[in-house]
Motif scaffolding. Sequence first.
Motif, short mmCIF file in Angstrom:
data_model
loop_
_atom_site.label_atom_id
_atom_site.label_comp_id
_atom_site.label_asym_id
_atom_site.label_seq_id
_atom_site.Cartn_x
_atom_site.Cartn_y
_atom_site.Cartn_z
N MET A 183 0.86 -1.24 0.18
CA MET A 183 -0.04 0.03 -0.04
C MET A 183 0.97 1.39 0.04
N PRO A 226 -3.96 12.65 5.93
CA PRO A 226 -3.96 14.05 6.62
C PRO A 226 -2.41 14.31 6.59
N THR A 239 0.35 15.05 8.31
CA THR A 239 0.71 14.69 9.48
C THR A 239 2.02 13.62 9.41
N GLY A 270 1.99 10.99 11.96
CA GLY A 270 0.72 10.30 11.92
C GLY A 270 1.02 9.15 10.85
N GLY A 299 3.51 6.68 12.04
CA GLY A 299 2.73 5.77 12.98
C GLY A 299 1.80 4.79 12.57
N PHE A 300 1.00 5.19 11.64
CA PHE A 300 0.12 4.47 10.67
C PHE A 300 0.89 3.34 9.97
N GLY A 306 2.00 0.61 12.23
CA GLY A 306 1.00 -0.34 12.54
C GLY A 306 0.67 -1.15 11.53
N LEU A 307 0.47 -0.76 10.34
CA LEU A 307 0.21 -1.55 9.06
C LEU A 307 1.12 -2.44 8.70
N GLN A 350 1.23 -5.32 11.31
CA GLN A 350 0.05 -6.32 11.00
C GLN A 350 0.30 -7.17 10.05
N SER A 402 0.81 -6.24 6.62
CA SER A 402 0.63 -5.53 5.21
C SER A 402 2.18 -5.08 4.92
N GLN A 436 1.35 4.42 20.17
CA GLN A 436 0.55 3.20 19.71
C GLN A 436 -0.78 3.78 19.15
N PRO A 473 -1.61 6.39 16.55
CA PRO A 473 -1.51 6.22 15.06
C PRO A 473 -1.26 4.68 14.71
N GLN A 474 -0.52 4.03 15.33
CA GLN A 474 -0.11 2.53 14.96
C GLN A 474 -1.44 1.69 14.87
N ALA A 499 -4.42 2.75 14.50
CA ALA A 499 -5.09 3.30 13.11
C ALA A 499 -4.57 2.29 11.95
N GLY A 500 -3.32 2.19 11.82
CA GLY A 500 -2.75 1.57 10.79
C GLY A 500 -2.93 -0.16 10.77
N TYR A 501 -3.04 -0.41 12.17
CA TYR A 501 -3.24 -2.02 12.26
C TYR A 501 -4.67 -2.26 11.82
N TYR A 516 -6.37 -0.67 10.12
CA TYR A 516 -6.58 -0.73 8.52
C TYR A 516 -6.29 -1.82 7.81
N GLY A 517 -4.98 -2.42 8.33
CA GLY A 517 -4.64 -3.54 7.64
C GLY A 517 -5.50 -4.81 7.78
N GLN A 518 -6.25 -4.88 9.04
CA GLN A 518 -7.08 -5.86 9.46
C GLN A 518 -8.20 -6.03 8.43
N ALA A 566 -2.87 12.91 15.65
CA ALA A 566 -2.63 12.53 14.26
C ALA A 566 -3.43 11.19 14.17
N ASN A 613 -7.45 11.16 14.17
CA ASN A 613 -7.68 12.04 12.86
C ASN A 613 -7.51 11.10 11.70
N MET A 614 -6.23 10.41 11.61
CA MET A 614 -6.20 9.29 10.49
C MET A 614 -7.30 8.35 10.57
N LEU A 629 -9.57 7.77 7.41
CA LEU A 629 -9.37 6.38 6.56
C LEU A 629 -10.16 5.32 7.27
N CYS A 684 -11.04 3.49 9.98
CA CYS A 684 -10.00 2.27 10.23
C CYS A 684 -10.97 1.63 11.82
#
Lengths: 325, 395
Positions: A25, A57, A59, A62, A65-66, A69-70, A73, A75, B162, B164-165, B167-169, B171-173, B198, B201-202, B206, B208
């Motif tokens: 992604m 957004p 950031t 962000g 950080g996002f 996390g991805l 997981q 990805s 953790q 924003p992480q 949010a990303g996790y 999204y991946g799920q 951050a 908001n994300m 997005l 999530c």
Amino acid sequence: MTQMNLLQAINNALITAMTEDEKVMVFGEDVGHFGGVFRATSNLQEKFGKARCFNTPLTEQGIIGFANGLASQGSVPVAEIQFGDYIFPAFDQIVNETAKFRYRSGGQFSCGTLTIRTPYGGGIAGGHYHSQSPEAFFAHVPGMKIVIPRNPYQAKGLLLASIRDDNPVLFMEPKKLYRASVSEVPDEDYELPLGKADIVQEGKDITLLAWGAQVDIIKKAADMALEDGVSCEIIDLRSILPWDRATVCESVMRTGRLLINHEAPLTGGFASEIAASVQEQCFLYLEAPIARVCGLDTPYPLAHEKEYMPDELKTYEAIKRTMNY
Amino acid sequence: MISRNHLADIKTTNQVNIIRNGIVDIPMLQVLSPDGDIVSGATVPDIQEETARKMFDAMHYVRVLDERMVAAQRQGRISFYLACTGEEASTVGSAAALSDNDMIMSQYREQGALAFRGYTTKQFMNQMFSNKADPNKGRQMPIHYGDKPLNFMTISSPLGTQIPQAAGYAYGQKMAGKEAVTICYFGEGAASEGDFHAGVNMAAVLNCPAIFFCRNNGYAISTPAEEQFAGDGIASRGIGYGVPTLRVDGNDVLAVYQATRKARELALAENTPVLIEAMTYRLAAHSTSDDPTGYRSKEEEEAWSKKDPIARFEKWLSGKGWYDAPAYAKHLDTLRQEVLAELKLAEKVPVCDIDEIVEDVYDTPPWHLQEQRDQLKAHIAKYPGEYPKTAGGVK
């Protein structure tokens, strides 16, 4: 083979990676429909959909950080930071999270699939907030890999290797070359090795070492030195971390001299680390002190950009000083 | 939530209309009153006896663990500990409302959630003694738990990272087609970090499926909430970010359970983050490194002790006939013995071999780490008496 500029090569690598693996992604500021401010992500949203190529957004902390996390997981995120100068809000996420994720969890979780792409470097009249070369900050972070291509062919192969490498990679793109550098790029999928320097030109009197856009600069200086009868070996380091000490030292043991060129400021720049390691490994082979031709220890200036840059003339002078030491 | 972007029609006004004191006064959901009675008009969540007992056990378990481990730290057996006393309802009630497939990303005071998931006393002890049986290989301070099989992300000390992480996790799920959410715990202090803004908001933009669970326990170490923010707590921010939000009595385990179940349903059905602000109180010190008498009054602590989440839940369980006081007292005695026994075992387990010092920095140790490891081992071999923990492994 297709003639591509560096941006097209990056775009092509992203298409290749996204086609091969649906977990890839691509996201960041303006990377969606617009295709990024430099157009590196052009058409990706149309090809792969808004769920896999999207705007975020504004950031940077962000975004990373996002992305962490991805990645944790499972990805495969390719996050863009619009300019290397704006990576610092994400410094904590990169230094304390991306880089330490695997270590702190004993290998249970990791951000190994993450690639962070960011344009860096001067030469575009960008002043101090669109020109910096922050690689040395990240070279001090165990767990990160740092990769910098010098031309379109290198960019595609190194970016594909970075995306697929099971370690987080900071992939820094010399923006001065985005449209300026054009070369033949294979249409097929290929990777170039991470952590391996590339001997661009063999020589016997002095080793010149650089990365990214500065490889062209040391080549020009080498041509000038050749007129004086000096034979320069040219090495593109390609990976800043881990760096290829073996190739550099093997070269220095043959030539007896080393010059390192980088755009970032002199003090604490990555040339310092290279110089320290090379003198340790090659002390008795050195005919002259290791020369560093770098940016000044100032913020990156606008009006004095030409004066600031470690250009071919400064490099040429340093070659002469080193040869005549 | 109404999205008022640049494309939206926005009503105009000819008045200088300065909005003060927020738009809504956000109430908190309560099912059990502080006395343990069902609040008039409240819906009691549909909860099986087995689940209720498991929740009660986990709440008691962490209180016993906290007492023992604070004592162990005082005795110098471990370097650090951080208790969740007073916040058992928030951490257990929320975890009980999740599926085991949901990822938990915690801050550091959520051992209740971890205990509910099934982390054993042996696992707690191995982590806190940084020994070689700890899956995190003894690399982090006590209380930085992590366990992949239990979907409990390894804890990081920097606050808010953790968020924003998560949010990303999440999204991946969602992209992987999993019927799962990510819950992200943090305190009201951590919500001042940039990562909170951050991340929430994300997650909203997005779409999530994440639950942002704020434990508003009144203090960030010594800094009281009134010196942390001026608005209507953390919940008001969720509204600002366009995130479905609710506030809950964090000392009421049934309310927390109900709120989190609802949040999970919503997150999955609508692919949206949900923010929950649980109003609670940290009866414990921040950690074993501070003394709360320096920043808050005995009276305040006593007032909150009366709202003890365990006592409140106990009364409700008694009313249902699901609690037998003498039998439970016996169970707690056994538990205390178990904790002590495992503690004694864990403190005798050695640390990881010295080779582990360079493992997991990268997928495999690159040349420079191999070189540094070899140099270190040669040095240890020369001075084995100075490095007793690892000298045995380098002969």
